[in-house]
Design a protein around this motif. Structure first.
Motif, PDB file in Angstrom:
ATOM      1  N   VAL A 557     -29.990  15.446   1.096  1.00  0.00           N
ATOM      2  CA  VAL A 557     -31.292  16.252   1.825  1.00  0.00           C
ATOM      3  C   VAL A 557     -30.936  17.664   2.121  1.00  0.00           C
ATOM      4  N   GLU A 558     -29.617  17.853   2.698  1.00  0.00           N
ATOM      5  CA  GLU A 558     -29.223  19.103   3.107  1.00  0.00           C
ATOM      6  C   GLU A 558     -27.971  19.425   2.523  1.00  0.00           C
ATOM      7  N   ASN A 559     -27.805  19.374   1.339  1.00  0.00           N
ATOM      8  CA  ASN A 559     -26.642  19.949   0.567  1.00  0.00           C
ATOM      9  C   ASN A 559     -26.565  21.523   0.812  1.00  0.00           C
ATOM     10  N   PRO A 560     -25.513  21.901   1.429  1.00  0.00           N
ATOM     11  CA  PRO A 560     -25.455  23.261   1.655  1.00  0.00           C
ATOM     12  C   PRO A 560     -25.408  24.118   0.064  1.00  0.00           C
ATOM     13  N   ARG A 561     -24.897  23.619  -0.812  1.00  0.00           N
ATOM     14  CA  ARG A 561     -24.916  24.191  -2.278  1.00  0.00           C
ATOM     15  C   ARG A 561     -26.232  23.996  -2.899  1.00  0.00           C
ATOM     16  N   ASN A 562     -27.067  23.124  -2.524  1.00  0.00           N
ATOM     17  CA  ASN A 562     -28.298  22.948  -3.136  1.00  0.00           C
ATOM     18  C   ASN A 562     -27.945  22.104  -4.600  1.00  0.00           C
ATOM     19  N   GLU A 563     -27.122  21.240  -4.493  1.00  0.00           N
ATOM     20  CA  GLU A 563     -26.653  20.518  -5.597  1.00  0.00           C
ATOM     21  C   GLU A 563     -26.912  19.302  -5.409  1.00  0.00           C
ATOM     22  N   PHE A 564     -27.062  18.413  -6.609  1.00  0.00           N
ATOM     23  CA  PHE A 564     -27.260  16.876  -6.298  1.00  0.00           C
ATOM     24  C   PHE A 564     -25.847  16.355  -6.228  1.00  0.00           C
ATOM     25  N   PRO A 565     -25.531  15.706  -5.166  1.00  0.00           N
ATOM     26  CA  PRO A 565     -24.196  15.370  -4.835  1.00  0.00           C
ATOM     27  C   PRO A 565     -23.592  14.235  -5.617  1.00  0.00           C
ATOM     28  N   LYS A 566     -22.391  14.385  -6.072  1.00  0.00           N
ATOM     29  CA  LYS A 566     -21.738  13.343  -6.835  1.00  0.00           C
ATOM     30  C   LYS A 566     -21.046  12.073  -6.158  1.00  0.00           C
ATOM     31  N   PRO A 567     -20.941  11.052  -6.654  1.00  0.00           N
ATOM     32  CA  PRO A 567     -20.173   9.857  -5.916  1.00  0.00           C
ATOM     33  C   PRO A 567     -18.689  10.465  -5.907  1.00  0.00           C
ATOM     34  N   GLU A 568     -17.998   9.959  -4.550  1.00  0.00           N
ATOM     35  CA  GLU A 568     -16.727  10.257  -4.579  1.00  0.00           C
ATOM     36  C   GLU A 568     -15.819   9.143  -5.137  1.00  0.00           C
ATOM     37  N   GLN A 569     -14.582   9.457  -5.690  1.00  0.00           N
ATOM     38  CA  GLN A 569     -13.629   8.639  -6.311  1.00  0.00           C
ATOM     39  C   GLN A 569     -12.274   8.784  -5.485  1.00  0.00           C
ATOM     40  N   MET A 570     -11.625   7.650  -5.302  1.00  0.00           N
ATOM     41  CA  MET A 570     -10.136   7.613  -4.768  1.00  0.00           C
ATOM     42  C   MET A 570      -9.346   6.768  -5.249  1.00  0.00           C
ATOM     43  N   GLN A 571      -8.149   7.416  -5.356  1.00  0.00           N
ATOM     44  CA  GLN A 571      -7.056   6.302  -5.786  1.00  0.00           C
ATOM     45  C   GLN A 571      -6.168   6.242  -4.582  1.00  0.00           C
ATOM     46  N   ASP A 572      -5.793   5.245  -4.402  1.00  0.00           N
ATOM     47  CA  ASP A 572      -4.921   4.855  -2.856  1.00  0.00           C
ATOM     48  C   ASP A 572      -3.684   3.976  -3.356  1.00  0.00           C
ATOM     49  N   ILE A 573      -2.384   4.561  -3.024  1.00  0.00           N
ATOM     50  CA  ILE A 573      -1.256   4.151  -3.493  1.00  0.00           C
ATOM     51  C   ILE A 573      -0.645   4.081  -1.901  1.00  0.00           C
ATOM     52  N   GLU A 574      -0.156   2.561  -1.662  1.00  0.00           N
ATOM     53  CA  GLU A 574       0.637   2.305  -0.222  1.00  0.00           C
ATOM     54  C   GLU A 574       1.942   1.476  -0.734  1.00  0.00           C
ATOM     55  N   ALA A 575       2.687   1.958   0.059  1.00  0.00           N
ATOM     56  CA  ALA A 575       4.093   1.243   0.052  1.00  0.00           C
ATOM     57  C   ALA A 575       4.590   1.186   1.521  1.00  0.00           C
ATOM     58  N   GLY A 576       5.120   0.252   2.012  1.00  0.00           N
ATOM     59  CA  GLY A 576       5.548  -0.286   3.396  1.00  0.00           C
ATOM     60  C   GLY A 576       6.503  -0.974   3.598  1.00  0.00           C
ATOM     61  N   TYR A 577       7.352  -1.176   4.563  1.00  0.00           N
ATOM     62  CA  TYR A 577       8.348  -1.930   4.975  1.00  0.00           C
ATOM     63  C   TYR A 577       8.066  -2.483   6.331  1.00  0.00           C
ATOM     64  N   ARG A 578       8.069  -3.968   6.779  1.00  0.00           N
ATOM     65  CA  ARG A 578       7.672  -4.439   7.792  1.00  0.00           C
ATOM     66  C   ARG A 578       9.048  -5.330   8.408  1.00  0.00           C
ATOM     67  N   PHE A 579       9.248  -5.386   9.487  1.00  0.00           N
ATOM     68  CA  PHE A 579      10.352  -6.087  10.309  1.00  0.00           C
ATOM     69  C   PHE A 579       9.889  -6.759  11.498  1.00  0.00           C
ATOM     70  N   ARG A 580      10.219  -7.789  11.836  1.00  0.00           N
ATOM     71  CA  ARG A 580       9.969  -8.278  13.069  1.00  0.00           C
ATOM     72  C   ARG A 580      10.988  -9.222  13.420  1.00  0.00           C
ATOM     73  N   ASN A 581      11.415  -9.233  14.724  1.00  0.00           N
ATOM     74  CA  ASN A 581      12.271 -10.431  15.329  1.00  0.00           C
ATOM     75  C   ASN A 581      12.192 -10.389  16.873  1.00  0.00           C
ATOM     76  N   GLU A 582      12.946 -11.132  17.559  1.00  0.00           N
ATOM     77  CA  GLU A 582      12.506 -11.268  18.922  1.00  0.00           C
ATOM     78  C   GLU A 582      12.454  -9.965  19.997  1.00  0.00           C
ATOM     79  N   GLN A 583      12.871  -8.750  19.234  1.00  0.00           N
ATOM     80  CA  GLN A 583      13.012  -7.498  20.056  1.00  0.00           C
ATOM     81  C   GLN A 583      11.977  -6.345  19.508  1.00  0.00           C
ATOM     82  N   PHE A 584      12.162  -6.512  17.924  1.00  0.00           N
ATOM     83  CA  PHE A 584      11.487  -5.398  17.345  1.00  0.00           C
ATOM     84  C   PHE A 584      10.154  -5.969  16.485  1.00  0.00           C
TER      85      PHE A 584
END
Length: 797
Positions: A557-584
């Motif tokens: 309704v209020e597009n500042p460019r007066n354009e019909f908006p396009k749907p967004e697309q995203m790729q999400d890449i995640e990599a992680g490390y988890r450590f748990r013991n009695e202290q950490f």
């Protein structure tokens, strides 16, 4: 300054390591002597989860008898006491066919050790911080979280950003049912005041996360579980008072299990505040009621909750020239310049527990929302409201003068219905393979209209006439299938979702007449990941996800460019490390969120405080996050988070409007900026929680938050930005039993103890005038409160 601060704390922590310690380990098994991984073990208010060996360890400095609680989904909780002079304990949990509320959220939550970046916050953590501020303020210690408040003190309209993404990109579900508004896709917790008092736990998934129901998660998702079943009756009185005449009063009661089958709970809440900003008052009321039938094979639970808010408008912020002279300035002065909205939710959940391998969950829901904001308009044109000009005539009917404008008071209404069905089937095929099938079908119907309720000159207006009216309809259907497969030291996750959205609207908007649009979109959102268990204490994971997301109403309704908006697309890449013991307990991860046609804020707002956006072809967010805690000593715990990122737009082009002397837009000038920072996306967010437990009942915490520079638009211009800020809070919590009461909490929180002057959000715009080459810009900010306090007294019977 920050380096010296954290270095000083680290030095103090190392000095404390000289205290003598010994470990107490608690092993949790089922009645078949199989270890239970991920069981929650709480020893004297310190909670940990069991590792791959089914063990949770706690460091102790003295021999005591301490309270112990062990919980695990699908098993009867264990409550008792143990002696810490015994180094090892074994707890056997009894399988419980009677399901708790956790079954309602299991299909849309990330499981323990899943290849997803997430954080769980339990009821005790929420209780310690819940003094009346909105839910985003209770989640501030989440990596990459930036919070703010229009009124400046966390009561009323609040905002949150995770990884630079605002609440339009954060999916929120309540027991698996969508909360986000279907059109704006925002989640407005001001409509559900004190809902945290009815919450059992919250899981925050960063990035795309697992498949869920409702709006796509492009920054994070909040999976909220309401109170779990309690077997015994209880009553609570929770009250808070603080700065700016802020109050919270809550009454909660629960029946416990009646005849081992029925249970009822109810809550009534009121929150009120004058706000830090002038006249930014809040008057919030809510209730929550549920009732259920619980058997060995079935649950039928009905829940009704409602919130009513009246807040004085502060959404315009404060102009840059006022910021130094009067940080509490509010440009609105009309007595009833208020926002008024009531939202009522009805949920009906049914669970069928077929056997140890299969359970089915179905939920029907209906939400009714209606409200308006009222505002005074000075010298507004009759033509803006479809009204005729007023003519002053003499006795002969000759026109003496023509009046084209009038002072007015108008109301802009939102009247909507949201209803649908969600479902999930969980199948434990074997000890190695779990399968989940689910989805939802939801529909939204919304009317937007405006009324003039008073005018200095009435013209030809009539009572209850609508000067604009449009209606919207949105249908959202999704299906998903998930598989978790464990083999040796590997856990594999596969998650496939299909989603179809049809959204259409027609009629008149406040400024745009005779508009209509329809968008019919289909998305396929696959996710795949794997976790490798290095040993019983640590694992690494990697995942890839792809998702699409539709634009929100104002993009059409209020597009500042007066354009019909396009749907967004995203790729999400995640990599992680988890450590748990009695202290950490440490998790660290890398992420890359790569966008196509991302809708980014221009820096400007519409007249209700919503950011206007437009598509850009290429952009990305890349970063590293840390979320850790260190039990240095039974008396000292340090928790900290860090989020370091780059949030960039490639080849950003700015469009600057050019106006003539009558404020008519003539054309636009373009400025090419190259690679720039995405607006309102800080590169560094740090938080700290250092807790000193003076006794088993008394603790003190120092909480800190650092947020780097926030750019108001996408040009990376320092003159249009918010300075970095560093804020410190302290909290004292005293929990004890007396006079036969189950628990008494005394909680004092002092926020911003060094009285820092800071802002958490803002907006800007640039414009040019015919015949001039100068570019004017205007900055507005949302200042936050200086030193302030909240004092709470919670009593549980």
């Amino acid at each position: 300054m920050l380096k010296k601060f954290y270095a000083s704390w680290a030095f103090c922590f190392m000095a404390l390591l000289g205290f003598a310690q010994h470990d107490v380990s608690i092993r949790v098994v089922d009645n078949h002597h199989q270890v239970l991984v991920g069981a929650t073990v709480t020893l004297d208010r310190i909670s940990k989860q069991t590792d791959e060996r089914g063990i949770a360890s706690f460091a102790q400095t003295s021999d005591k008898t301490l309270p112990l609680q062990v919980t695990y989904l699908g098993y009867r909780p264990h409550n008792g006491r143990i002696s810490t002079n015994q180094a090892q304990h074994s707890i056997t949990l009894e399988a419980l066919h009677l399901q708790t509320g956790e079954v309602f959220v299991s299909a849309t939550r990330a499981g323990e050790n899943a290849a997803t970046t997430f954080k769980n916050i339990n009821k005790d953590e929420l209780r310690q911080n819940n003094l009346g501020q909105d839910i985003p303020y209770l989640l501030e210690q989440t990596p990459g979280m930036v919070i703010g408040s229009d009124a400046g003190a966390g009561i009323g309209y609040t905002s949150m950003r995770i990884r630079g993404s605002d609440n339009q990109r954060i999916n929120v579900t309540l027991n698996g049912i969508p909360l986000n508004d279907a059109e704006s896709m925002g989640s407005f917790f001001v409509n559900l005041p004190d809902f945290a008092s009815s919450v059992e736990s919250i899981q925050i998934q960063r990035g795309i996360g697992t498949s869920t129901n409702g709006a796509g998660a492009f920054g994070a998702s909040l999976n909220i579980q309401t109170d779990a079943l309690e077997e015994g009756p209880y009553a609570e009185l929770n009250n808070s008072f603080g700065s700016f005449n802020s109050w919270k009063n809550t009454v909660k009661v629960g029946s416990g299990l009646i005849q081992n089958k029925y249970a009822f709970n109810a809550r009534l809440s009121r929150i009120a505040s004058d706000g830090y900003v002038d006249r930014a008052t809040s008057d919030l009321k809510s209730f929550y009621v549920d009732g259920g039938i619980y058997t060995d094979k079935h649950i039928l639970k009905a829940t009704v909750f409602s919130g009513k808010e009246k807040t004085y408008q502060a959404w315009n912020g404060i102009s840059e020239d006022k910021l130094e002279s009067d940080r509490t300035y509010n440009g609105f002065t009309y007595d009833n310049q208020t926002d008024n909205y009531t939202q009522t939710h009805a949920h009906l959940h049914y669970t069928s527990y077929f056997n140890d391998k299969v359970n089915l969950n179905v939920a029907a829901h209906y939400t009714r929302g209606a409200g308006y904001y009222e505002e005074y308009r000075e010298n507004d044109k009759f033509s803006n409201y479809g009204l005729e000009n007023v003519f002053i005539r003499n006795e002969d009917g000759d026109v003496l003068s023509e009046i084209k404008r009038s002072d007015m008071v108008r109301r802009r209404w939102l009247d909507n219905h949201f209803y649908g069905l969600t479902y999930s089937l969980n199948y434990k095929a074997s000890d190695q393979l779990n399968l989940t099938f689910g989805g939802a079908a939801n529909q939204y119907l919304g009317d937007h209209y405006g009324q003039v309720i008073w005018a200095q000159y009435a013209s030809n207006s009539t009572i209850d006439s609508k000067y604009y009216l449009n209606d919207a309809k949105k249908t959202d259907i999704n299906l998903y299938a998930k598989a978790d497969y464990r083999v040796n030291n590997w856990l594999f996750n596969l998650d496939l979702q299909g989603r179809h959205v049809n959204y259409k609207a027609s009629g008149d908007d406040n400024k745009i007449k005779n508009f209509s649009f329809e968008d019919d979109l289909s998305f396929f959102n696959p996710k795949i990941g794997t976790t490798y268990f290095i040993n019983g204490h640590s694992n690494i994971y990697v995942s890839y996800a792809y998702a699409g997301k539709e634009p929100v109403r104002k993009d059409y309704v209020e597009n500042p460019r007066n354009e019909f908006p396009k749907p967004e697309q995203m790729q999400d890449i995640e990599a992680g490390y988890r450590f748990r013991n009695e202290q950490f307990n440490v998790g660290t991860n890398l992420y890359a969120m790569l966008y196509k046609d991302q809708l980014v804020p221009t820096g400007t707002l519409n007249d209700t405080g919503g950011a206007l956006r437009f598509n850009i072809p290429d952009s990305y967010r890349i970063g590293i996050e840390l979320d850790g805690s260190w039990a240095i000593h039974p008396m000292f715990t340090w928790s900290a988070t860090a989020a370091l990122s780059q949030n960039k737009i490639k080849d950003f082009v700015e469009y600057i409007p050019v106006y003539n002397e009558d404020w008519e837009k003539l054309h636009e000038e373009t400025v090419e900026h190259g690679t720039t920072n995405i607006a309102m996306s800080p590169s560094t967010v740090l938080s700290n929680d250092f807790t000193f437990k003076a006794t088993n009942t008394l603790s003190f915490s120092l909480l800190t938050k650092y947020v780097s520079r926030l750019y108001l638009d996408n040009t990376s211009a320092t003159e249009r930005s918010i300075d970095p800020y560093f804020v410190n809070h302290i909290r004292a919590l005293y929990t004890f039993k007396a006079l036969g009461l189950e628990r008494v909490d005394l909680n004092l929180t002092v926020n911003n103890i060094f009285n820092s002057k800071y802002e958490t959000s803002g907006y800007t715009w640039r414009e040019m005038y015919q015949g001039s080459t100068d570019i004017a810009h205007y900055n507005y900010y949302y200042p936050q409160a200086g030193t302030n306090f909240m004092l709470g007294l919670n009593i549980r019977f």
